[in-house]
Design a protein around this motif. Sequence first.
Motif, PDB file in Angstrom:
ATOM      1  N   VAL A   1      98.687  33.142   7.162  1.00  0.00           N
ATOM      2  CA  VAL A   1      98.340  32.209   6.098  1.00  0.00           C
ATOM      3  C   VAL A   1      99.029  32.663   4.816  1.00  0.00           C
ATOM      4  CG1 VAL A   1      96.471  31.149   4.770  1.00  0.00           C
ATOM      5  CG2 VAL A   1      96.078  31.814   7.153  1.00  0.00           C
ATOM      6  N   THR A   2      99.786  31.772   4.181  1.00  0.00           N
ATOM      7  CA  THR A   2     100.417  32.099   2.910  1.00  0.00           C
ATOM      8  C   THR A   2      99.400  31.946   1.786  1.00  0.00           C
ATOM      9  OG1 THR A   2     101.174  29.853   2.392  1.00  0.00           O
ATOM     10  CG2 THR A   2     102.618  31.209   3.750  1.00  0.00           C
ATOM     11  N   VAL A   3      99.373  32.940   0.900  1.00  0.00           N
ATOM     12  CA  VAL A   3      98.449  32.922  -0.234  1.00  0.00           C
ATOM     13  C   VAL A   3      99.195  33.426  -1.464  1.00  0.00           C
ATOM     14  CG1 VAL A   3      96.257  33.777  -1.161  1.00  0.00           C
ATOM     15  CG2 VAL A   3      96.507  33.426   1.305  1.00  0.00           C
ATOM     16  N   PHE A   4      99.146  32.670  -2.562  1.00  0.00           N
ATOM     17  CA  PHE A   4      99.729  33.169  -3.799  1.00  0.00           C
ATOM     18  C   PHE A   4      98.871  34.320  -4.298  1.00  0.00           C
ATOM     19  CE2 PHE A   4     100.641  32.881  -8.452  1.00  0.00           C
ATOM     20  CZ  PHE A   4     101.973  33.246  -8.359  1.00  0.00           C
ATOM     21  N   GLU A   5      99.500  35.341  -4.850  1.00  0.00           N
ATOM     22  CA  GLU A   5      98.802  36.587  -5.163  1.00  0.00           C
ATOM     23  C   GLU A   5      97.526  36.381  -5.978  1.00  0.00           C
ATOM     24  OE1 GLU A   5     100.873  38.605  -8.779  1.00  0.00           O
ATOM     25  OE2 GLU A   5     102.485  37.864  -7.498  1.00  0.00           O
ATOM     26  N   ARG A   6      97.522  35.428  -6.911  1.00  0.00           N
ATOM     27  CA  ARG A   6      96.344  35.236  -7.760  1.00  0.00           C
ATOM     28  C   ARG A   6      95.224  34.499  -7.050  1.00  0.00           C
ATOM     29  NH1 ARG A   6     100.338  34.370 -11.901  1.00  0.00           N
ATOM     30  NH2 ARG A   6     100.091  32.112 -11.763  1.00  0.00           N
ATOM     31  N   GLU A   7      95.524  33.917  -5.902  1.00  0.00           N
ATOM     32  CA  GLU A   7      94.497  33.206  -5.138  1.00  0.00           C
ATOM     33  C   GLU A   7      93.749  34.119  -4.166  1.00  0.00           C
ATOM     34  OE1 GLU A   7      96.853  28.928  -4.791  1.00  0.00           O
ATOM     35  OE2 GLU A   7      96.921  30.361  -3.143  1.00  0.00           O
ATOM     36  N   ALA A   8      94.336  35.259  -3.845  1.00  0.00           N
ATOM     37  CA  ALA A   8      93.795  36.108  -2.782  1.00  0.00           C
ATOM     38  C   ALA A   8      92.355  36.541  -3.075  1.00  0.00           C
ATOM     39  CB  ALA A   8      94.685  37.327  -2.581  1.00  0.00           C
ATOM     40  N   HIS A   9      92.092  36.954  -4.293  1.00  0.00           N
ATOM     41  CA  HIS A   9      90.757  37.437  -4.652  1.00  0.00           C
ATOM     42  C   HIS A   9      89.702  36.350  -4.455  1.00  0.00           C
ATOM     43  CE1 HIS A   9      87.525  39.371  -6.884  1.00  0.00           C
ATOM     44  NE2 HIS A   9      87.461  38.309  -7.674  1.00  0.00           N
TER      45      HIS A   9
ATOM     46  N   SER B   1      92.103  45.817   8.936  1.00  0.00           N
ATOM     47  CA  SER B   1      91.468  44.514   8.717  1.00  0.00           C
ATOM     48  C   SER B   1      90.096  44.644   8.072  1.00  0.00           C
ATOM     49  CB  SER B   1      91.343  43.752  10.044  1.00  0.00           C
ATOM     50  OG  SER B   1      90.483  44.434  10.939  1.00  0.00           O
ATOM     51  N   ARG B   2      89.456  45.809   8.198  1.00  0.00           N
ATOM     52  CA  ARG B   2      88.153  45.992   7.560  1.00  0.00           C
ATOM     53  C   ARG B   2      88.267  45.984   6.041  1.00  0.00           C
ATOM     54  NH1 ARG B   2      86.368  51.352  10.754  1.00  0.00           N
ATOM     55  NH2 ARG B   2      88.574  51.753  10.292  1.00  0.00           N
ATOM     56  N   ALA B   3      89.473  46.207   5.533  1.00  0.00           N
ATOM     57  CA  ALA B   3      89.668  46.318   4.088  1.00  0.00           C
ATOM     58  C   ALA B   3      90.018  44.991   3.426  1.00  0.00           C
ATOM     59  CB  ALA B   3      90.762  47.341   3.785  1.00  0.00           C
ATOM     60  N   THR B   4      90.346  43.977   4.208  1.00  0.00           N
ATOM     61  CA  THR B   4      90.751  42.710   3.597  1.00  0.00           C
ATOM     62  C   THR B   4      90.279  41.522   4.419  1.00  0.00           C
ATOM     63  OG1 THR B   4      92.650  41.280   3.082  1.00  0.00           O
ATOM     64  CG2 THR B   4      93.055  43.094   4.608  1.00  0.00           C
ATOM     65  N   ARG B   5      89.570  40.629   3.774  1.00  0.00           N
ATOM     66  CA  ARG B   5      89.090  39.420   4.433  1.00  0.00           C
ATOM     67  C   ARG B   5      90.244  38.530   4.891  1.00  0.00           C
ATOM     68  NH1 ARG B   5      84.180  40.113   6.270  1.00  0.00           N
ATOM     69  NH2 ARG B   5      82.609  40.504   4.662  1.00  0.00           N
ATOM     70  N   LEU B   6      91.362  38.589   4.190  1.00  0.00           N
ATOM     71  CA  LEU B   6      92.428  37.643   4.502  1.00  0.00           C
ATOM     72  C   LEU B   6      93.154  37.988   5.802  1.00  0.00           C
ATOM     73  CD1 LEU B   6      93.762  36.827   0.943  1.00  0.00           C
ATOM     74  CD2 LEU B   6      91.968  35.741   2.291  1.00  0.00           C
ATOM     75  N   ILE B   7      93.144  39.246   6.194  1.00  0.00           N
ATOM     76  CA  ILE B   7      93.619  39.590   7.539  1.00  0.00           C
ATOM     77  C   ILE B   7      92.639  39.030   8.567  1.00  0.00           C
ATOM     78  CG2 ILE B   7      93.898  41.495   9.190  1.00  0.00           C
ATOM     79  CD1 ILE B   7      96.333  41.197   7.535  1.00  0.00           C
ATOM     80  N   GLN B   8      91.368  39.085   8.254  1.00  0.00           N
ATOM     81  CA  GLN B   8      90.362  38.509   9.149  1.00  0.00           C
ATOM     82  C   GLN B   8      90.548  36.994   9.279  1.00  0.00           C
ATOM     83  OE1 GLN B   8      86.390  39.910   8.024  1.00  0.00           O
ATOM     84  NE2 GLN B   8      87.277  41.874   7.406  1.00  0.00           N
ATOM     85  N   LEU B   9      90.901  36.345   8.173  1.00  0.00           N
ATOM     86  CA  LEU B   9      91.180  34.912   8.233  1.00  0.00           C
ATOM     87  C   LEU B   9      92.396  34.639   9.112  1.00  0.00           C
ATOM     88  CD1 LEU B   9      90.538  32.049   7.260  1.00  0.00           C
ATOM     89  CD2 LEU B   9      91.959  32.497   5.252  1.00  0.00           C
ATOM     90  N   ALA B  10      93.431  35.469   8.992  1.00  0.00           N
ATOM     91  CA  ALA B  10      94.612  35.321   9.846  1.00  0.00           C
ATOM     92  C   ALA B  10      94.243  35.490  11.316  1.00  0.00           C
ATOM     93  CB  ALA B  10      95.681  36.335   9.446  1.00  0.00           C
ATOM     94  N   ASP B  11      93.331  36.408  11.599  1.00  0.00           N
ATOM     95  CA  ASP B  11      92.845  36.594  12.970  1.00  0.00           C
ATOM     96  C   ASP B  11      92.202  35.315  13.487  1.00  0.00           C
ATOM     97  OD1 ASP B  11      90.193  37.158  14.620  1.00  0.00           O
ATOM     98  OD2 ASP B  11      91.569  38.770  15.148  1.00  0.00           O
ATOM     99  N   LEU B  12      91.382  34.683  12.658  1.00  0.00           N
ATOM    100  CA  LEU B  12      90.709  33.446  13.073  1.00  0.00           C
ATOM    101  C   LEU B  12      91.714  32.334  13.325  1.00  0.00           C
ATOM    102  CD1 LEU B  12      87.656  33.451  10.616  1.00  0.00           C
ATOM    103  CD2 LEU B  12      87.682  34.145  13.014  1.00  0.00           C
ATOM    104  N   VAL B  13      92.761  32.269  12.500  1.00  0.00           N
ATOM    105  CA  VAL B  13      93.802  31.257  12.691  1.00  0.00           C
ATOM    106  C   VAL B  13      94.552  31.499  13.997  1.00  0.00           C
ATOM    107  CG1 VAL B  13      96.023  30.428  11.812  1.00  0.00           C
ATOM    108  CG2 VAL B  13      94.105  30.748  10.241  1.00  0.00           C
ATOM    109  N   ALA B  14      94.963  32.731  14.231  1.00  0.00           N
ATOM    110  CA  ALA B  14      95.684  33.059  15.466  1.00  0.00           C
ATOM    111  C   ALA B  14      94.818  32.763  16.687  1.00  0.00           C
ATOM    112  CB  ALA B  14      96.113  34.525  15.449  1.00  0.00           C
ATOM    113  N   TYR B  15      93.533  33.085  16.587  1.00  0.00           N
ATOM    114  CA  TYR B  15      92.622  32.853  17.714  1.00  0.00           C
ATOM    115  C   TYR B  15      92.431  31.361  17.960  1.00  0.00           C
ATOM    116  CZ  TYR B  15      88.616  33.553  20.814  1.00  0.00           C
ATOM    117  OH  TYR B  15      87.760  33.560  21.894  1.00  0.00           O
TER     118      TYR B  15
END
Length: 229
Positions: free
Chosen positions: A25-33, A180-194
């Motif tokens: 998932v592409t995210v602009f740096e200021r949107e990540a938080h 992945s425990r350190a960032t929700r957005l890796i977890q979101l990528a996992d959900l997308v891939a799954y």
Amino acid sequence: MYLLYADESGSSGGSDQEHFVLAGVTVFEREAHWLSLKLDKIAAQFDSQAPHSVELHGSPMLTGKKFWRNVPKNKRIDAIKDALRLIDGQHQRIIASVVRKAAISPEDPVSVTFQQLITRFDHYLARQYKYYGDPQRGLVIFDKSPKEAPIQALATEFKFDGHEWGTLRNMADVPVFVDSRATRLIQLADLVAYAIFRKYEENDSQFYEIIERKFDFFNGVQHGLHVDV
């Protein structure tokens, strides 16, 4: 800078699964938080005292493994869907590659899907500059994996020696690997891939139908999904 949070689904080797998916998932740096905070709220439904202890991963959530064992299935499924709905097709775009391993044999599924992922991300960044005057660089962030060394080697090769369609021009650096425990957005990528994996491997589209209009597109053409099945 645009960040591409990426993860895989399915086994790259063996015959127990037919398909392999690499998606991000592409995210602009200021949107990540802010996107992370929204995912935290979903996790907090299951442990309000320690929401960061709740990891959002597709397979254990759907099958009810480990932490999710005592959570009703309908609540687990709703949480996956709620997380996928957070992806905004205007500000966040999905880029993914799915292959049927037998269809690309003897090529390596990781190499094939990574080349598709990073070149499509590179083209996305080039398009942002050409049409919108947005000269951002990009960085791919992966979940920690034994594939770290070969992926970084491929990224370096694509940047300096070129890939099948040219060279990478818009990457800030080689991919970064994080827990992945350190960032929700890796977890979101996992959900997308799954979600993509379930569609192609199990013919289960209940999650895919939420994201199918959120792949990178331009002028009515979908650029964000490569399928070789």
